[in-house]
Design a protein around this motif. Structure first.
Motif, short mmCIF file in Angstrom:
data_model
loop_
_atom_site.label_atom_id
_atom_site.label_comp_id
_atom_site.label_asym_id
_atom_site.label_seq_id
_atom_site.Cartn_x
_atom_site.Cartn_y
_atom_site.Cartn_z
N SER A 115 0.82 -1.22 0.00
CA SER A 115 0.00 0.00 0.00
C SER A 115 0.85 1.27 0.00
O SER A 115 0.35 2.35 0.31
CB SER A 115 -0.97 0.03 1.19
N GLN A 116 2.11 1.16 -0.35
CA GLN A 116 3.00 2.31 -0.45
C GLN A 116 2.65 3.11 -1.70
O GLN A 116 2.50 2.56 -2.77
CB GLN A 116 4.46 1.83 -0.53
N ARG A 117 2.52 4.43 -1.54
CA ARG A 117 2.21 5.32 -2.66
C ARG A 117 3.50 5.97 -3.15
O ARG A 117 4.29 6.47 -2.37
CB ARG A 117 1.23 6.41 -2.23
N TYR A 118 3.70 5.95 -4.49
CA TYR A 118 4.87 6.57 -5.11
C TYR A 118 4.42 7.68 -6.03
O TYR A 118 3.51 7.50 -6.85
CB TYR A 118 5.67 5.54 -5.94
N GLY A 119 5.09 8.84 -5.93
CA GLY A 119 4.83 9.95 -6.83
C GLY A 119 5.82 9.95 -7.99
O GLY A 119 6.80 9.20 -7.99
N VAL A 120 5.55 10.80 -8.97
CA VAL A 120 6.43 10.91 -10.14
C VAL A 120 7.80 11.41 -9.69
O VAL A 120 7.92 12.32 -8.86
CB VAL A 120 5.81 11.88 -11.18
N LEU A 121 8.85 10.80 -10.25
CA LEU A 121 10.22 11.20 -9.92
C LEU A 121 10.56 12.57 -10.51
O LEU A 121 9.96 13.01 -11.49
CB LEU A 121 11.21 10.18 -10.49
N ARG A 122 11.55 13.22 -9.89
CA ARG A 122 12.12 14.47 -10.41
C ARG A 122 13.59 14.22 -10.71
O ARG A 122 14.24 13.44 -10.04
CB ARG A 122 11.98 15.60 -9.40
N ASP A 123 14.11 14.93 -11.72
CA ASP A 123 15.53 14.77 -12.06
C ASP A 123 16.39 15.72 -11.22
O ASP A 123 15.89 16.39 -10.31
CB ASP A 123 15.75 14.98 -13.57
N ASP A 124 17.69 15.79 -11.52
CA ASP A 124 18.63 16.63 -10.77
C ASP A 124 18.30 18.11 -10.88
O ASP A 124 18.67 18.90 -10.00
CB ASP A 124 20.06 16.38 -11.23
N ALA A 125 17.63 18.52 -11.94
CA ALA A 125 17.23 19.93 -12.13
C ALA A 125 15.84 20.18 -11.55
O ALA A 125 15.23 21.22 -11.81
CB ALA A 125 17.26 20.30 -13.60
N ASN A 126 15.30 19.23 -10.78
CA ASN A 126 13.99 19.33 -10.13
C ASN A 126 12.83 19.35 -11.14
O ASN A 126 11.76 19.85 -10.84
CB ASN A 126 13.91 20.52 -9.18
N GLN A 127 13.05 18.80 -12.34
CA GLN A 127 11.99 18.70 -13.35
C GLN A 127 11.33 17.32 -13.24
O GLN A 127 12.01 16.33 -12.96
CB GLN A 127 12.58 18.87 -14.76
N TRP A 128 10.04 17.27 -13.48
CA TRP A 128 9.32 16.01 -13.44
C TRP A 128 9.88 15.07 -14.52
O TRP A 128 10.17 15.51 -15.63
CB TRP A 128 7.82 16.21 -13.70
N MET A 129 9.98 13.82 -14.19
CA MET A 129 10.39 12.82 -15.18
C MET A 129 9.11 12.28 -15.82
O MET A 129 8.60 11.21 -15.47
CB MET A 129 11.23 11.72 -14.52
N ALA A 130 8.60 13.09 -16.74
CA ALA A 130 7.34 12.81 -17.43
C ALA A 130 7.32 13.64 -18.70
O ALA A 130 8.04 14.63 -18.81
CB ALA A 130 6.15 13.18 -16.54
N ALA A 131 6.49 13.25 -19.64
CA ALA A 131 6.38 14.02 -20.88
C ALA A 131 5.02 13.76 -21.49
O ALA A 131 4.41 12.72 -21.26
CB ALA A 131 7.49 13.62 -21.85
N PRO A 132 4.49 14.68 -22.25
CA PRO A 132 5.06 15.98 -22.63
C PRO A 132 4.72 17.04 -21.58
O PRO A 132 3.56 17.22 -21.21
CB PRO A 132 4.38 16.28 -23.96
N LEU A 133 5.75 17.72 -21.09
CA LEU A 133 5.57 18.79 -20.12
C LEU A 133 5.18 20.07 -20.85
O LEU A 133 5.73 20.40 -21.89
CB LEU A 133 6.84 19.02 -19.31
N GLN A 134 4.24 20.79 -20.27
CA GLN A 134 3.80 22.06 -20.85
C GLN A 134 4.91 23.10 -20.62
O GLN A 134 5.45 23.20 -19.52
CB GLN A 134 2.50 22.48 -20.16
#
Length: 184
Positions: A115-134
């Protein structure tokens, strides 16, 4: 000219076998049978004239209802190293142009075992590791669905432990994807 069909050839063989003779039936050429079957008109094809129903994308793991009638196909849930990648394909209704906006901090994966919840990772520049980012807001993802074509979005999460075979995926305005097997 009478053309043999696959059905006709099968009937001839069946009847020949029932004739009470002890002689073996002649061997059948599968290539000739297949060619004859393709050449024969199909009565089944002529009877089915209803339009095809738009179903999930080939290879979709699960499909859920999305915003404004769109369908969302879960197409990948895979661990590489210590990172879980989730990929979705949004399919619009009709040919109208639609925009789908997602806030990355509202997307999550839940380990079904712990039941552990995980959020989207961020990279070293604090940007979401997801795409396409607006481009205007680096916290928001935007997917344009234009001309009936699907739009793809992906996310990276910390990988659940190998002892957790399934996860549940929560996306804003989309029915949850529950009990999804993790590919490793």
């Amino acid at each position: 000219m009478i053309r043999p069909t696959l059905f006709g050839a099968a009937c001839v063989l069946l009847l020949a076998g029932c004739g009470g003779r002890d002689e073996p039936a002649e061997p059948v050429d599968p290539v000739a049978e297949a060619a004859a079957a393709r050449a024969a008109p199909s009565t089944l094809a002529a009877q089915t004239t209803s339009p095809p129903v738009q179903g999930p994308v080939a290879g979709a793991i699960q499909t859920a209802a999305g915003p404004d009638g769109a369908q969302v196909d879960l197409t990948r849930v895979r661990v590489t190293g210590n990172v879980l990648t989730v990929e979705l394909s949004y399919r619009p209704v009709g040919n109208a142009t639609q925009w789908v906006y997602l806030d990355a901090d509202e997307v999550s994966v839940i380990d079904d075992t712990t039941s552990q919840r995980y959020g989207v990772l961020r990279d070293d520049a604090n940007q979401w590791m997801a795409a396409p980012l607006q481009s205007a807001s680096r916290d928001r993802l935007s997917v344009q669905l234009r001309g009936g074509r699907p739009g793809v979005v992906w996310f990276k999460f910390p990988a659940p432990p190998a002892s957790s075979p399934t996860v549940s995926i929560n996306i804003p305005n989309v029915s949850p994807f529950d009990g999804v097997v993790v590919q490793r």
